[in-house]
Write a protein that holds these residues in place. Sequence first.
Motif, PDB file in Angstrom:
ATOM      1  N   ASP A 155       0.911  -1.258   0.106  1.00 48.26           N
ATOM      2  CA  ASP A 155      -0.029  -0.072   0.084  1.00 48.26           C
ATOM      3  C   ASP A 155       0.893   1.205   0.042  1.00 48.26           C
ATOM      4  N   VAL A 156       0.980   1.682  -0.933  1.00 44.79           N
ATOM      5  CA  VAL A 156       2.035   3.009  -1.352  1.00 44.79           C
ATOM      6  C   VAL A 156       1.771   4.356  -0.340  1.00 44.79           C
ATOM      7  N   MET A 157       0.578   4.371   0.145  1.00 46.23           N
ATOM      8  CA  MET A 157       0.171   5.404   0.896  1.00 46.23           C
ATOM      9  C   MET A 157       0.843   5.220   2.253  1.00 46.23           C
ATOM     10  N   LEU A 158       0.875   3.917   2.597  1.00 51.67           N
ATOM     11  CA  LEU A 158       1.562   3.689   4.064  1.00 51.67           C
ATOM     12  C   LEU A 158       3.171   4.020   4.112  1.00 51.67           C
ATOM     13  N   LYS A 159       3.730   3.907   2.653  1.00 49.12           N
ATOM     14  CA  LYS A 159       5.416   3.979   2.663  1.00 49.12           C
ATOM     15  C   LYS A 159       5.372   5.096   1.889  1.00 49.12           C
ATOM     16  N   PHE A 160       4.868   6.170   1.977  1.00 44.27           N
ATOM     17  CA  PHE A 160       5.060   7.440   0.947  1.00 44.27           C
ATOM     18  C   PHE A 160       6.205   7.976   1.489  1.00 44.27           C
ATOM     19  N   SER A 161       6.585   8.409   2.682  1.00 48.73           N
ATOM     20  CA  SER A 161       7.705   8.876   2.975  1.00 48.73           C
ATOM     21  C   SER A 161       9.071   8.201   2.716  1.00 48.73           C
ATOM     22  N   GLU A 162       9.045   6.817   2.621  1.00 48.03           N
ATOM     23  CA  GLU A 162      10.272   5.988   1.870  1.00 48.03           C
ATOM     24  C   GLU A 162      10.502   6.608   0.683  1.00 48.03           C
ATOM     25  N   ILE A 163       9.514   7.015  -0.098  1.00 43.64           N
ATOM     26  CA  ILE A 163       9.730   7.273  -1.571  1.00 43.64           C
ATOM     27  C   ILE A 163      10.295   8.783  -1.550  1.00 43.64           C
ATOM     28  N   LEU A 164      10.011   9.751  -0.494  1.00 44.48           N
ATOM     29  CA  LEU A 164      10.237  10.925  -0.839  1.00 44.48           C
ATOM     30  C   LEU A 164      11.594  11.231  -0.155  1.00 44.48           C
ATOM     31  N   ASN A 165      12.274  10.134   0.808  1.00 47.67           N
ATOM     32  CA  ASN A 165      13.348  10.468   1.440  1.00 47.67           C
ATOM     33  C   ASN A 165      14.620  10.683   0.683  1.00 47.67           C
ATOM     34  N   ASP A 166      14.398  10.135  -0.393  1.00 49.46           N
ATOM     35  CA  ASP A 166      15.775  10.200  -1.404  1.00 49.46           C
ATOM     36  C   ASP A 166      15.537  11.412  -2.438  1.00 49.46           C
ATOM     37  N   GLY A 167      14.449  12.187  -1.966  1.00 49.11           N
ATOM     38  CA  GLY A 167      14.291  13.569  -2.674  1.00 49.11           C
ATOM     39  C   GLY A 167      13.825  13.728  -4.327  1.00 49.11           C
ATOM     40  N   PRO A 168      13.162  12.693  -4.703  1.00 54.39           N
ATOM     41  CA  PRO A 168      12.506  12.877  -5.994  1.00 54.39           C
ATOM     42  C   PRO A 168      11.138  13.766  -5.815  1.00 54.39           C
ATOM     43  N   LEU A 169      10.895  14.235  -7.023  1.00 54.58           N
ATOM     44  CA  LEU A 169       9.297  14.780  -7.058  1.00 54.58           C
ATOM     45  C   LEU A 169       8.474  13.474  -7.349  1.00 54.58           C
ATOM     46  N   VAL A 170       7.217  13.551  -6.788  1.00 56.98           N
ATOM     47  CA  VAL A 170       6.193  12.450  -7.043  1.00 56.98           C
ATOM     48  C   VAL A 170       5.246  12.931  -7.726  1.00 56.98           C
ATOM     49  N   LEU A 171       4.784  12.493  -9.019  1.00 53.98           N
ATOM     50  CA  LEU A 171       3.440  12.793  -9.888  1.00 53.98           C
ATOM     51  C   LEU A 171       2.663  11.551  -9.812  1.00 53.98           C
ATOM     52  N   VAL A 172       1.593  11.622  -9.123  1.00 56.05           N
ATOM     53  CA  VAL A 172       0.694  10.411  -9.224  1.00 56.05           C
ATOM     54  C   VAL A 172       0.267  10.254 -10.728  1.00 56.05           C
ATOM     55  N   LEU A 173       0.332   9.219 -11.189  1.00 53.14           N
ATOM     56  CA  LEU A 173      -0.230   8.469 -12.591  1.00 53.14           C
ATOM     57  C   LEU A 173      -1.358   7.472 -12.147  1.00 53.14           C
ATOM     58  N   ARG A 182     -11.946  11.276  -4.480  1.00 55.75           N
ATOM     59  CA  ARG A 182     -11.556  12.408  -3.833  1.00 55.75           C
ATOM     60  C   ARG A 182     -10.510  12.257  -2.495  1.00 55.75           C
ATOM     61  N   GLU A 183     -10.927  11.667  -1.724  1.00 55.69           N
ATOM     62  CA  GLU A 183      -9.966  11.185  -0.496  1.00 55.69           C
ATOM     63  C   GLU A 183      -8.533  10.883  -0.588  1.00 55.69           C
ATOM     64  N   THR A 184      -8.512   9.973  -1.874  1.00 58.49           N
ATOM     65  CA  THR A 184      -7.313   9.086  -1.835  1.00 58.49           C
ATOM     66  C   THR A 184      -6.412  10.434  -2.637  1.00 58.49           C
ATOM     67  N   HIS A 185      -6.811  11.246  -3.657  1.00 52.45           N
ATOM     68  CA  HIS A 185      -6.064  12.392  -4.056  1.00 52.45           C
ATOM     69  C   HIS A 185      -5.640  12.930  -2.885  1.00 52.45           C
ATOM     70  N   LEU A 186      -6.508  13.570  -2.179  1.00 56.37           N
ATOM     71  CA  LEU A 186      -6.138  14.632  -0.991  1.00 56.37           C
ATOM     72  C   LEU A 186      -5.275  13.867  -0.199  1.00 56.37           C
ATOM     73  N   LEU A 187      -5.180  12.753   0.001  1.00 51.06           N
ATOM     74  CA  LEU A 187      -4.377  12.047   1.204  1.00 51.06           C
ATOM     75  C   LEU A 187      -2.709  12.075   0.417  1.00 51.06           C
ATOM     76  N   ALA A 188      -2.955  11.778  -1.064  1.00 54.60           N
ATOM     77  CA  ALA A 188      -1.641  11.649  -1.832  1.00 54.60           C
ATOM     78  C   ALA A 188      -1.006  13.001  -1.696  1.00 54.60           C
ATOM     79  N   LEU A 189      -1.609  14.187  -1.823  1.00 54.41           N
ATOM     80  CA  LEU A 189      -1.179  15.515  -1.895  1.00 54.41           C
ATOM     81  C   LEU A 189      -0.774  15.936  -0.528  1.00 54.41           C
ATOM     82  N   ARG A 190      -1.379  15.647   0.493  1.00 59.37           N
ATOM     83  CA  ARG A 190      -0.909  15.685   1.777  1.00 59.37           C
ATOM     84  C   ARG A 190       0.353  14.911   2.165  1.00 59.37           C
ATOM     85  N   LEU A 191       0.595  14.049   1.802  1.00 59.02           N
ATOM     86  CA  LEU A 191       1.633  13.098   2.032  1.00 59.02           C
ATOM     87  C   LEU A 191       2.977  13.680   1.320  1.00 59.02           C
TER      88      LEU A 191
END
Length: 200
Positions: A61-79, A85-94
């Motif tokens: 579940d990517v949402m639970l591990k979002f911080s691991e992706i961002l730790n190395d500094g890339p920008l993330v564009l969800v495709l 709606r709630e999933t989109h908002l959560l992804a943006l907040r993360l």
Amino acid sequence: MIRVLLADSHELIRLAMRTLLSAQDDIELVGEAGSFQELIQLNQQLNPDIILLELHLKDEDVMLKFSEILNDGPLVLVLTDCKDRETHLLALRLGARGIVIKDQSIEIILKAIRTVCAGEVWIDHFVALDLWRNYTQTDGIKSPLGAEVNKLGFDRSSLTPRELEVARLAARGLPAKKIAAKLLLAIKRFVINWLSFTAS
């Protein structure tokens, strides 16, 4: 050159994106991941500028591990093909810098990649309009749009949020082309400001 890492569990999607990105002079697809573990490994090895990320990888579940992706500094564009709606908002907040729906045109997907890499936020038109409608129709939230349009004598309850905005701009004497341009800009600004407010 924009260095892209694609993470999607569907082989056909990866093939389509590979074909699309290989034809671009300013974008390079440096790697593809079909699982979350592959994504983490490739992200560390390749140091991409941006990750095109599907939210539903088969092993995590990517949402639970979002911080691991961002730790190395890339920008993330969800495709994604998810339109919740709630999933989109959560992804943006993360920490995602944008959301683009998979069934958008090739031109829109490429524009989203370039926009995010230029330091801006990309909010898919469908997502922005959905958030706008939810905002203006939620009980207990006062929209400045409603007060301004009420001055014009409209029955607010009989109009959609988009119709209200069009009415307000038309009352100012703006032609149709300028109204269309202002609406798109207003939606993007609203979403960015709203996300900043809710995160504070």
